[in-house]
Design a protein around this motif. Structure first.
Motif, mmCIF file in Angstrom:
data_model
loop_
_atom_site.group_PDB
_atom_site.id
_atom_site.type_symbol
_atom_site.label_atom_id
_atom_site.label_comp_id
_atom_site.label_asym_id
_atom_site.label_seq_id
_atom_site.Cartn_x
_atom_site.Cartn_y
_atom_site.Cartn_z
ATOM 1 N N GLU A 334 0.833 -1.202 0.000
ATOM 2 C CA GLU A 334 0.000 0.000 0.000
ATOM 3 C C GLU A 334 0.873 1.259 0.000
ATOM 4 O O GLU A 334 0.575 2.240 -0.694
ATOM 5 C CB GLU A 334 -0.924 -0.016 1.216
ATOM 6 N N GLU A 338 1.139 4.197 -2.961
ATOM 7 C CA GLU A 338 0.989 5.627 -2.667
ATOM 8 C C GLU A 338 2.181 6.409 -3.197
ATOM 9 O O GLU A 338 2.028 7.482 -3.810
ATOM 10 C CB GLU A 338 0.858 5.856 -1.154
ATOM 11 N N LEU A 357 2.527 12.453 1.019
ATOM 12 C CA LEU A 357 2.499 11.014 1.296
ATOM 13 C C LEU A 357 1.844 10.757 2.653
ATOM 14 O O LEU A 357 2.511 10.577 3.678
ATOM 15 C CB LEU A 357 3.920 10.454 1.244
#
Length: 527
Positions: A334, A338, A357
Protein backbone atom coordinates in the motif's frame (compact mmCIF):
# COMPACT_ATOMS: atom_id res chain seq x y z
CA UNK A 1 17.78 21.61 82.44
CA UNK A 2 17.21 18.74 84.90
CA UNK A 3 14.59 17.27 82.52
CA UNK A 4 17.00 17.42 79.57
CA UNK A 5 19.73 15.86 81.69
CA UNK A 6 17.37 13.09 82.73
CA UNK A 7 16.43 12.34 79.12
CA UNK A 8 20.10 12.23 78.07
CA UNK A 9 20.85 9.83 80.90
CA UNK A 10 17.93 7.57 79.90
CA UNK A 11 19.12 7.50 76.29
CA UNK A 12 22.66 6.66 77.38
CA UNK A 13 21.32 3.88 79.59
CA UNK A 14 19.24 2.49 76.70
CA UNK A 15 22.24 2.53 74.37
CA UNK A 16 24.33 0.66 76.95
CA UNK A 17 21.62 -2.02 77.20
CA UNK A 18 21.36 -2.32 73.41
CA UNK A 19 25.14 -2.58 73.02
CA UNK A 20 25.41 -5.13 75.84
CA UNK A 21 22.66 -7.25 74.30
CA UNK A 22 24.27 -7.02 70.85
CA UNK A 23 27.71 -8.14 72.11
CA UNK A 24 26.15 -11.21 73.73
CA UNK A 25 24.90 -12.40 70.33
CA UNK A 26 26.84 -14.83 68.17
CA UNK A 27 28.74 -13.51 65.14
CA UNK A 28 26.04 -14.80 62.78
CA UNK A 29 23.32 -13.18 64.87
CA UNK A 30 25.24 -9.90 64.93
CA UNK A 31 25.63 -10.01 61.13
CA UNK A 32 21.93 -10.73 60.59
CA UNK A 33 20.97 -7.94 62.99
CA UNK A 34 23.13 -5.40 61.15
CA UNK A 35 21.71 -6.63 57.85
CA UNK A 36 18.14 -6.25 59.13
CA UNK A 37 18.52 -2.65 60.34
CA UNK A 38 18.17 -0.92 56.93
CA UNK A 39 15.20 -3.14 56.05
CA UNK A 40 13.48 -2.33 59.34
CA UNK A 41 14.20 1.37 58.83
CA UNK A 42 12.88 1.22 55.26
CA UNK A 43 9.64 -0.53 56.26
CA UNK A 44 9.13 1.90 59.16
CA UNK A 45 9.76 4.90 56.88
CA UNK A 46 7.30 3.56 54.29
CA UNK A 47 4.65 3.04 56.96
CA UNK A 48 4.86 6.60 58.27
CA UNK A 49 5.08 7.97 54.72
CA UNK A 50 1.83 6.15 53.87
CA UNK A 51 0.05 8.00 56.69
CA UNK A 52 0.78 11.41 55.17
CA UNK A 53 -2.07 12.96 53.23
CA UNK A 54 0.18 15.57 51.65
CA UNK A 55 2.27 13.03 49.73
CA UNK A 56 1.38 10.96 46.68
CA UNK A 57 1.03 7.26 47.65
CA UNK A 58 4.28 5.36 47.26
CA UNK A 59 4.72 2.02 45.52
CA UNK A 60 5.77 -0.52 48.14
CA UNK A 61 9.32 -1.89 47.88
CA UNK A 62 11.42 -4.38 49.83
CA UNK A 63 15.03 -3.46 49.12
CA UNK A 64 16.23 -0.27 50.84
CA UNK A 65 17.59 2.53 48.63
CA UNK A 66 17.11 0.44 45.47
CA UNK A 67 13.35 0.80 45.79
CA UNK A 68 11.46 0.05 42.56
CA UNK A 69 14.49 0.55 40.30
CA UNK A 70 14.53 -3.01 38.97
CA UNK A 71 10.84 -3.28 38.04
CA UNK A 72 10.80 0.26 36.65
CA UNK A 73 14.03 -0.26 34.71
CA UNK A 74 12.93 -3.53 33.12
CA UNK A 75 9.30 -2.75 32.22
CA UNK A 76 8.46 0.89 32.96
CA UNK A 77 5.04 0.95 31.25
CA UNK A 78 3.92 -2.24 32.98
CA UNK A 79 5.16 -0.82 36.29
CA UNK A 80 3.26 2.43 35.71
CA UNK A 81 0.04 0.59 34.87
CA UNK A 82 0.26 -1.63 37.96
CA UNK A 83 0.79 1.46 40.13
CA UNK A 84 -2.06 3.34 38.44
CA UNK A 85 -4.46 0.47 39.18
CA UNK A 86 -3.50 0.62 42.87
CA UNK A 87 -3.05 4.34 43.47
CA UNK A 88 -4.51 6.31 40.56
CA UNK A 89 -2.78 8.54 38.03
CA UNK A 90 -0.56 10.22 40.62
CA UNK A 91 1.78 8.15 42.76
CA UNK A 92 5.44 7.99 43.76
CA UNK A 93 8.20 5.40 43.83
CA UNK A 94 11.78 5.17 45.06
CA UNK A 95 14.47 5.03 42.40
CA UNK A 96 17.95 4.39 43.81
CA UNK A 97 17.41 6.67 46.79
CA UNK A 98 15.45 9.35 44.92
CA UNK A 99 11.70 9.87 45.32
CA UNK A 100 9.95 10.17 41.94
CA UNK A 101 6.37 11.50 41.84
CA UNK A 102 4.63 10.25 38.70
CA UNK A 103 1.59 11.90 37.12
CA UNK A 104 0.23 9.86 34.22
CA UNK A 105 -1.91 11.08 31.34
CA UNK A 106 -2.51 14.48 29.70
CA UNK A 107 -3.04 16.23 33.04
CA UNK A 108 0.41 15.07 34.07
CA UNK A 109 1.85 16.37 30.81
CA UNK A 110 0.41 19.79 31.56
CA UNK A 111 1.55 19.70 35.19
CA UNK A 112 5.21 18.98 34.38
CA UNK A 113 5.88 20.33 30.88
CA UNK A 114 4.28 23.70 31.58
CA UNK A 115 5.57 24.01 35.14
CA UNK A 116 7.24 27.29 36.00
CA UNK A 117 11.00 27.50 35.60
CA UNK A 118 11.15 28.61 39.24
CA UNK A 119 9.39 25.39 40.36
CA UNK A 120 11.17 22.65 38.43
CA UNK A 121 14.52 22.23 36.73
CA UNK A 122 15.41 19.98 33.82
CA UNK A 123 19.04 21.04 34.20
CA UNK A 124 19.30 19.72 37.76
CA UNK A 125 17.45 16.55 36.77
CA UNK A 126 19.52 15.67 33.72
CA UNK A 127 22.98 17.24 33.95
CA UNK A 128 24.60 14.20 35.61
CA UNK A 129 23.21 12.09 32.75
CA UNK A 130 23.88 14.41 29.83
CA UNK A 131 27.10 16.27 30.67
CA UNK A 132 29.37 13.20 30.32
CA UNK A 133 27.60 12.38 27.02
CA UNK A 134 27.39 15.82 25.38
CA UNK A 135 30.13 17.64 27.26
CA UNK A 136 30.57 20.80 29.28
CA UNK A 137 28.79 24.08 28.66
CA UNK A 138 25.89 22.82 26.51
CA UNK A 139 22.38 21.36 26.73
CA UNK A 140 21.80 20.84 30.48
CA UNK A 141 25.28 21.85 31.64
CA UNK A 142 24.42 25.54 31.43
CA UNK A 143 21.69 27.94 32.60
CA UNK A 144 18.32 27.46 30.95
CA UNK A 145 18.49 30.75 29.05
CA UNK A 146 21.70 29.58 27.39
CA UNK A 147 20.07 26.30 26.36
CA UNK A 148 17.20 28.24 24.79
CA UNK A 149 19.72 30.29 22.80
CA UNK A 150 21.62 27.15 21.78
CA UNK A 151 18.35 25.86 20.34
CA UNK A 152 18.02 29.12 18.42
CA UNK A 153 21.57 28.74 17.07
CA UNK A 154 20.78 25.20 15.87
CA UNK A 155 17.44 26.08 14.29
CA UNK A 156 19.15 27.81 11.36
CA UNK A 157 19.73 24.30 9.99
CA UNK A 158 16.11 23.29 10.57
CA UNK A 159 14.24 25.45 8.08
CA UNK A 160 12.06 24.43 5.17
CA UNK A 161 14.74 25.64 2.75
CA UNK A 162 17.24 23.36 4.51
CA UNK A 163 14.92 20.36 4.32
CA UNK A 164 14.48 20.86 0.59
CA UNK A 165 18.28 20.49 0.26
CA UNK A 166 18.45 17.55 2.67
CA UNK A 167 16.05 15.17 0.90
CA UNK A 168 18.29 14.36 -2.12
CA UNK A 169 21.35 14.20 0.17
CA UNK A 170 19.66 11.67 2.47
CA UNK A 171 18.51 9.58 -0.50
CA UNK A 172 22.01 9.60 -2.03
CA UNK A 173 23.58 8.43 1.23
CA UNK A 174 21.03 5.64 1.50
CA UNK A 175 21.65 4.37 -2.02
CA UNK A 176 25.41 4.32 -1.27
CA UNK A 177 24.70 2.33 1.89
CA UNK A 178 22.45 -0.11 0.07
CA UNK A 179 25.09 -0.70 -2.59
CA UNK A 180 27.72 -1.35 0.09
CA UNK A 181 25.76 -3.37 2.68
CA UNK A 182 22.87 -5.02 0.82
CA UNK A 183 24.75 -7.44 -1.45
CA UNK A 184 22.95 -9.48 -4.10
CA UNK A 185 19.22 -9.73 -4.65
CA UNK A 186 18.27 -10.92 -1.16
CA UNK A 187 19.70 -11.39 2.30
CA UNK A 188 19.47 -10.66 6.03
CA UNK A 189 20.57 -7.60 7.94
CA UNK A 190 20.71 -6.48 11.58
CA UNK A 191 18.25 -3.64 11.32
CA UNK A 192 19.36 -1.73 14.42
CA UNK A 193 23.01 -1.81 13.33
CA UNK A 194 22.10 -0.79 9.78
CA UNK A 195 19.83 2.04 10.87
CA UNK A 196 22.33 3.35 13.40
CA UNK A 197 24.89 3.67 10.64
CA UNK A 198 22.48 4.92 7.99
CA UNK A 199 20.94 7.64 10.16
CA UNK A 200 24.40 8.76 11.32
CA UNK A 201 25.61 9.13 7.74
CA UNK A 202 22.46 10.90 6.51
CA UNK A 203 22.21 13.24 9.51
CA UNK A 204 25.92 14.13 9.57
CA UNK A 205 26.10 14.96 5.88
CA UNK A 206 22.86 16.95 5.73
CA UNK A 207 23.47 18.91 8.95
CA UNK A 208 27.29 19.22 8.99
CA UNK A 209 28.33 18.85 5.37
CA UNK A 210 30.43 16.63 3.12
CA UNK A 211 33.70 17.35 4.92
CA UNK A 212 32.53 15.91 8.24
CA UNK A 213 30.68 13.06 6.58
CA UNK A 214 33.93 11.97 4.93
CA UNK A 215 35.52 11.58 8.37
CA UNK A 216 32.84 9.22 9.72
CA UNK A 217 32.62 5.46 9.31
CA UNK A 218 30.66 2.66 10.99
CA UNK A 219 32.83 2.92 14.11
CA UNK A 220 31.23 6.30 14.86
CA UNK A 221 27.79 4.69 14.88
CA UNK A 222 29.12 2.29 17.52
CA UNK A 223 30.48 5.23 19.50
CA UNK A 224 27.09 6.97 19.38
CA UNK A 225 25.61 3.70 20.61
CA UNK A 226 28.08 3.82 23.52
CA UNK A 227 26.85 7.35 24.25
CA UNK A 228 23.25 6.08 24.22
CA UNK A 229 24.17 3.53 26.86
CA UNK A 230 25.09 6.40 29.16
CA UNK A 231 21.38 6.98 29.75
CA UNK A 232 20.41 4.37 32.33
CA UNK A 233 18.87 4.54 35.83
CA UNK A 234 22.35 3.85 37.24
CA UNK A 235 23.78 6.84 35.33
CA UNK A 236 20.91 8.90 36.74
CA UNK A 237 22.35 8.41 40.22
CA UNK A 238 26.07 7.92 39.60
CA UNK A 239 27.71 10.16 37.01
CA UNK A 240 31.01 8.28 37.12
CA UNK A 241 31.73 4.67 38.09
CA UNK A 242 34.65 2.36 37.22
CA UNK A 243 32.49 0.24 34.90
CA UNK A 244 32.99 -0.73 31.22
CA UNK A 245 29.96 1.17 29.89
CA UNK A 246 31.18 4.34 31.63
CA UNK A 247 34.64 3.94 30.10
CA UNK A 248 33.14 3.40 26.64
CA UNK A 249 30.87 6.43 27.04
CA UNK A 250 33.77 8.71 27.97
CA UNK A 251 36.06 7.36 25.24
CA UNK A 252 33.31 7.82 22.66
CA UNK A 253 32.69 11.41 23.72
CA UNK A 254 36.38 12.33 23.55
CA UNK A 255 36.91 10.71 20.15
CA UNK A 256 33.83 12.33 18.58
CA UNK A 257 34.51 15.73 20.14
CA UNK A 258 38.09 15.78 18.81
CA UNK A 259 36.87 14.85 15.34
CA UNK A 260 34.51 17.82 15.41
CA UNK A 261 37.18 20.09 16.87
CA UNK A 262 39.52 19.20 14.01
CA UNK A 263 36.84 20.27 11.53
CA UNK A 264 36.18 23.51 13.42
CA UNK A 265 39.90 24.33 13.56
CA UNK A 266 40.31 23.76 9.82
CA UNK A 267 37.32 25.96 9.06
CA UNK A 268 38.73 28.78 11.18
CA UNK A 269 42.21 28.45 9.70
CA UNK A 270 40.84 28.47 6.14
CA UNK A 271 39.12 31.81 6.72
CA UNK A 272 36.19 30.52 4.65
CA UNK A 273 33.27 30.46 7.04
CA UNK A 274 30.25 30.81 4.80
CA UNK A 275 26.75 29.35 5.05
CA UNK A 276 27.37 25.80 3.89
CA UNK A 277 25.95 24.01 6.91
CA UNK A 278 25.28 24.15 10.64
CA UNK A 279 29.02 24.18 11.43
CA UNK A 280 29.44 27.49 9.58
CA UNK A 281 26.30 28.86 11.21
CA UNK A 282 27.56 28.04 14.70
CA UNK A 283 30.99 29.52 14.01
CA UNK A 284 29.43 32.75 12.75
CA UNK A 285 26.41 33.23 14.99
CA UNK A 286 26.82 31.46 18.34
CA UNK A 287 26.99 34.64 20.44
CA UNK A 288 24.79 34.79 23.54
CA UNK A 289 22.68 37.82 24.35
CA UNK A 290 25.14 38.79 27.10
CA UNK A 291 27.86 39.15 24.45
CA UNK A 292 29.80 35.99 25.28
CA UNK A 293 30.63 33.58 22.49
CA UNK A 294 30.55 29.78 22.58
CA UNK A 295 34.02 28.27 22.70
CA UNK A 296 35.10 25.86 19.96
CA UNK A 297 34.87 22.96 22.42
CA UNK A 298 31.33 23.99 23.34
CA UNK A 299 30.43 24.15 19.64
CA UNK A 300 31.84 20.64 19.21
CA UNK A 301 29.84 19.47 22.25
CA UNK A 302 26.68 21.05 20.86
CA UNK A 303 27.31 19.28 17.56
CA UNK A 304 27.39 15.98 19.48
CA UNK A 305 24.02 16.81 21.02
CA UNK A 306 22.45 17.93 17.75
CA UNK A 307 23.67 14.91 15.81
CA UNK A 308 22.65 12.57 18.60
CA UNK A 309 19.16 14.06 18.45
CA UNK A 310 19.12 13.47 14.71
CA UNK A 311 20.64 10.01 14.94
CA UNK A 312 19.56 7.95 17.92
CA UNK A 313 15.87 8.90 17.72
CA UNK A 314 15.72 8.27 13.98
CA UNK A 315 17.72 5.04 14.18
CA UNK A 316 15.36 3.65 16.83
CA UNK A 317 12.20 4.84 15.06
CA UNK A 318 13.26 3.65 11.59
CA UNK A 319 14.27 0.28 13.05
CA UNK A 320 10.83 -0.08 14.58
CA UNK A 321 8.87 0.83 11.45
CA UNK A 322 10.96 -1.56 9.35
CA UNK A 323 10.27 -4.35 11.85
CA UNK A 324 6.54 -3.64 12.00
CA UNK A 325 6.26 -3.39 8.22
CA UNK A 326 8.11 -6.70 7.96
CA UNK A 327 5.07 -8.26 9.62
CA UNK A 328 2.70 -6.38 7.28
CA UNK A 329 3.53 -7.07 3.61
CA UNK A 330 0.15 -5.72 2.53
CA UNK A 331 0.99 -2.39 4.17
CA UNK A 332 4.34 -2.32 2.37
CA UNK A 333 2.48 -2.73 -0.93
CA UNK A 334 0.00 0.00 0.00
CA UNK A 335 2.90 2.36 0.77
CA UNK A 336 4.52 1.45 -2.54
CA UNK A 337 1.36 2.28 -4.47
CA UNK A 338 0.99 5.63 -2.67
CA UNK A 339 4.60 6.58 -3.42
CA UNK A 340 4.31 5.60 -7.10
CA UNK A 341 1.09 7.60 -7.41
CA UNK A 342 2.66 10.74 -5.92
CA UNK A 343 5.98 10.51 -7.77
CA UNK A 344 4.48 9.61 -11.13
CA UNK A 345 7.20 9.53 -13.77
CA UNK A 346 9.68 11.43 -11.60
CA UNK A 347 12.81 9.65 -10.41
CA UNK A 348 13.77 12.07 -7.67
CA UNK A 349 11.92 12.41 -4.39
CA UNK A 350 11.44 16.00 -3.16
CA UNK A 351 10.49 17.61 0.12
CA UNK A 352 7.13 18.64 -1.36
CA UNK A 353 6.47 15.00 -2.31
CA UNK A 354 6.94 13.98 1.33
CA UNK A 355 4.15 16.33 2.38
CA UNK A 356 1.72 14.53 0.04
CA UNK A 357 2.50 11.01 1.30
CA UNK A 358 -0.21 10.63 3.93
CA UNK A 359 0.34 6.95 4.64
CA UNK A 360 4.12 7.38 4.86
CA UNK A 361 3.68 10.13 7.44
CA UNK A 362 1.00 8.15 9.28
CA UNK A 363 3.38 5.17 9.44
CA UNK A 364 6.02 7.36 11.08
CA UNK A 365 3.46 8.87 13.42
CA UNK A 366 2.14 5.46 14.43
CA UNK A 367 5.67 4.16 15.05
CA UNK A 368 6.40 7.12 17.32
CA UNK A 369 3.13 6.44 19.15
CA UNK A 370 4.04 2.80 19.83
CA UNK A 371 7.72 3.47 20.48
CA UNK A 372 8.38 6.92 21.88
CA UNK A 373 12.19 7.02 21.99
CA UNK A 374 12.34 8.16 25.64
CA UNK A 375 10.01 6.33 28.02
CA UNK A 376 10.30 8.85 30.89
CA UNK A 377 10.63 12.62 31.21
CA UNK A 378 11.47 14.08 34.58
CA UNK A 379 12.32 17.31 36.38
CA UNK A 380 13.84 18.08 39.77
CA UNK A 381 11.57 20.10 42.03
CA UNK A 382 13.28 23.29 43.21
CA UNK A 383 10.57 24.48 45.59
CA UNK A 384 7.54 22.79 47.14
CA UNK A 385 5.13 22.05 44.31
CA UNK A 386 1.38 21.41 44.80
CA UNK A 387 -0.17 18.80 42.52
CA UNK A 388 -3.34 20.33 40.98
CA UNK A 389 -6.70 18.99 42.17
CA UNK A 390 -5.10 16.91 44.92
CA UNK A 391 -3.87 17.37 48.48
CA UNK A 392 -0.36 16.31 47.47
CA UNK A 393 2.77 18.42 47.72
CA UNK A 394 5.97 17.39 45.96
CA UNK A 395 8.73 18.69 48.24
CA UNK A 396 11.84 20.48 47.09
CA UNK A 397 14.55 18.01 46.15
CA UNK A 398 12.16 15.31 44.94
CA UNK A 399 11.49 14.62 41.25
CA UNK A 400 8.39 14.72 39.06
CA UNK A 401 8.04 12.27 36.19
CA UNK A 402 5.70 11.91 33.24
CA UNK A 403 5.52 9.27 30.53
CA UNK A 404 3.89 10.33 27.25
CA UNK A 405 5.03 6.95 25.91
CA UNK A 406 2.79 5.21 28.45
CA UNK A 407 -0.16 7.41 27.53
CA UNK A 408 0.31 6.76 23.81
CA UNK A 409 -0.03 2.98 24.23
CA UNK A 410 -2.94 3.17 26.67
CA UNK A 411 -6.41 1.94 25.71
CA UNK A 412 -7.99 4.93 27.46
CA UNK A 413 -6.65 7.19 24.71
CA UNK A 414 -6.02 4.92 21.69
CA UNK A 415 -8.27 1.91 20.91
CA UNK A 416 -6.27 -1.23 20.11
CA UNK A 417 -3.34 0.69 21.50
CA UNK A 418 -0.79 -2.11 21.17
CA UNK A 419 -1.58 -2.75 17.50
CA UNK A 420 0.42 -1.16 14.69
CA UNK A 421 -2.32 0.60 12.69
CA UNK A 422 -1.11 3.61 10.68
CA UNK A 423 -4.60 4.09 9.24
CA UNK A 424 -5.86 5.11 12.67
CA UNK A 425 -4.43 8.56 11.80
CA UNK A 426 -6.83 8.88 8.86
CA UNK A 427 -9.51 9.66 11.42
CA UNK A 428 -7.55 11.51 14.12
CA UNK A 429 -5.20 13.74 12.14
CA UNK A 430 -6.28 16.73 14.23
CA UNK A 431 -4.94 15.25 17.47
CA UNK A 432 -1.60 16.99 17.10
CA UNK A 433 -2.19 19.46 14.30
CA UNK A 434 -0.42 17.39 11.63
CA UNK A 435 3.24 17.43 10.71
CA UNK A 436 3.47 20.38 8.35
CA UNK A 437 5.92 23.11 9.32
CA UNK A 438 5.90 24.23 12.00
CA UNK A 439 4.91 20.89 13.51
CA UNK A 440 2.75 21.23 16.59
CA UNK A 441 1.31 19.05 19.33
CA UNK A 442 -1.19 21.64 20.41
CA UNK A 443 -3.29 19.49 22.72
CA UNK A 444 -6.38 21.51 21.89
CA UNK A 445 -4.73 24.91 22.39
CA UNK A 446 -3.65 27.33 19.67
CA UNK A 447 -1.86 29.65 22.10
CA UNK A 448 1.83 30.00 21.32
CA UNK A 449 4.82 31.03 23.39
CA UNK A 450 8.44 31.85 22.62
CA UNK A 451 10.95 30.49 25.14
CA UNK A 452 13.83 31.99 23.19
CA UNK A 453 14.14 29.71 20.15
CA UNK A 454 10.94 30.62 18.26
CA UNK A 455 7.23 30.29 18.87
CA UNK A 456 5.77 26.89 19.71
CA UNK A 457 2.39 25.71 20.95
CA UNK A 458 1.88 26.26 24.67
CA UNK A 459 -0.67 23.47 25.06
CA UNK A 460 0.72 20.09 26.08
CA UNK A 461 -2.44 18.31 27.24
CA UNK A 462 -2.56 16.05 24.16
CA UNK A 463 -2.21 12.30 24.76
CA UNK A 464 0.19 12.30 21.78
CA UNK A 465 3.51 13.98 22.58
CA UNK A 466 6.33 11.99 20.94
CA UNK A 467 8.61 15.06 20.89
CA UNK A 468 7.74 16.36 24.36
CA UNK A 469 6.50 19.89 24.93
CA UNK A 470 7.09 23.17 26.67
CA UNK A 471 10.45 24.92 26.79
CA UNK A 472 12.29 21.61 26.37
CA UNK A 473 10.29 20.41 23.38
CA UNK A 474 12.51 18.80 20.74
CA UNK A 475 13.20 21.30 17.95
CA UNK A 476 14.13 18.49 15.56
CA UNK A 477 10.63 17.17 14.84
CA UNK A 478 10.42 18.57 11.27
CA UNK A 479 13.92 17.21 10.53
CA UNK A 480 12.93 13.82 11.96
CA UNK A 481 9.93 13.59 9.63
CA UNK A 482 12.08 14.68 6.67
CA UNK A 483 14.80 12.15 7.44
CA UNK A 484 12.45 9.31 8.39
CA UNK A 485 10.15 9.97 5.43
CA UNK A 486 13.04 9.85 2.98
CA UNK A 487 14.36 6.68 4.64
CA UNK A 488 11.00 4.92 4.44
CA UNK A 489 10.28 5.95 0.84
CA UNK A 490 13.73 4.84 -0.32
CA UNK A 491 13.39 1.48 1.42
CA UNK A 492 9.95 0.88 -0.07
CA UNK A 493 11.09 1.75 -3.59
CA UNK A 494 14.08 -0.61 -3.40
CA UNK A 495 13.05 -3.58 -1.24
CA UNK A 496 10.42 -5.91 0.09
CA UNK A 497 11.16 -7.51 3.46
CA UNK A 498 9.85 -9.69 6.24
CA UNK A 499 10.67 -9.83 9.93
CA UNK A 500 9.50 -10.77 13.39
CA UNK A 501 9.00 -7.76 15.63
CA UNK A 502 10.96 -8.31 18.88
CA UNK A 503 10.04 -7.00 22.34
CA UNK A 504 11.31 -3.68 23.66
CA UNK A 505 14.63 -3.30 25.47
CA UNK A 506 14.16 -0.73 28.26
CA UNK A 507 17.60 -1.07 29.86
CA UNK A 508 18.52 2.44 28.71
CA UNK A 509 16.18 5.42 28.56
CA UNK A 510 15.90 4.83 24.78
CA UNK A 511 13.31 2.24 23.75
CA UNK A 512 15.19 -0.07 21.38
CA UNK A 513 14.34 -3.50 19.89
CA UNK A 514 15.78 -6.47 21.76
CA UNK A 515 18.70 -7.90 19.80
CA UNK A 516 18.88 -9.62 17.39
CA UNK A 517 16.46 -7.62 15.27
CA UNK A 518 16.73 -9.06 11.77
CA UNK A 519 14.92 -8.30 8.52
CA UNK A 520 14.96 -10.63 5.51
CA UNK A 521 15.05 -8.47 2.40
CA UNK A 522 14.79 -8.91 -1.32
CA UNK A 523 15.24 -6.32 -4.01
CA UNK A 524 12.10 -4.99 -5.60
CA UNK A 525 11.82 -5.48 -9.34
CA UNK A 526 12.25 -2.18 -11.14
CA UNK A 527 9.40 -1.04 -13.40
Amino acid sequence: MSLVKSIVQDVQHLLIIVYSTFTELSKIQQFLTILAIPFIYSLTWQFFYSLRKDRAPMAFYYIPWVGSAVTYGMQPYEFFENCREKYGDCFSFLLLGKVMTVYLGPKGHEFVLNAKLSDVSAEEAYTHLTTPVFGKGVIYDCPNWKLMEQKKFAKVALTKESFIRYVPIIKEEMIKYFNYSFKGNSGKIDVLKAQSEMTLFTASRSLFGDELRSKLDASYAEMYSDLDKGFTPLNFVFTYLPLPNYFKRDAAHNKIAHTYLDLITKRRESGKIEDRDLVDALLKNSIYRDGTRMTDREIANLMIGVLMGGQHTSSATSSWFLLHLGENPELQEELYQEIIKVLGDKKDLTYDDLQKLDLVNSTIKETLRLHMPLHSIFRKVTRNLPVPNTTYIVPKGHYVLISPGYTMINERYFPNANSFKPHRWDEIKSIDGGISLPATNNGGSDEQIDYGFGKISKGVSSPYLPFGGGRHRCIGEPFAYTQLGTLLVTYILNFKWSSKCPPVDYTSMVTLPVQPAIINWERREKL
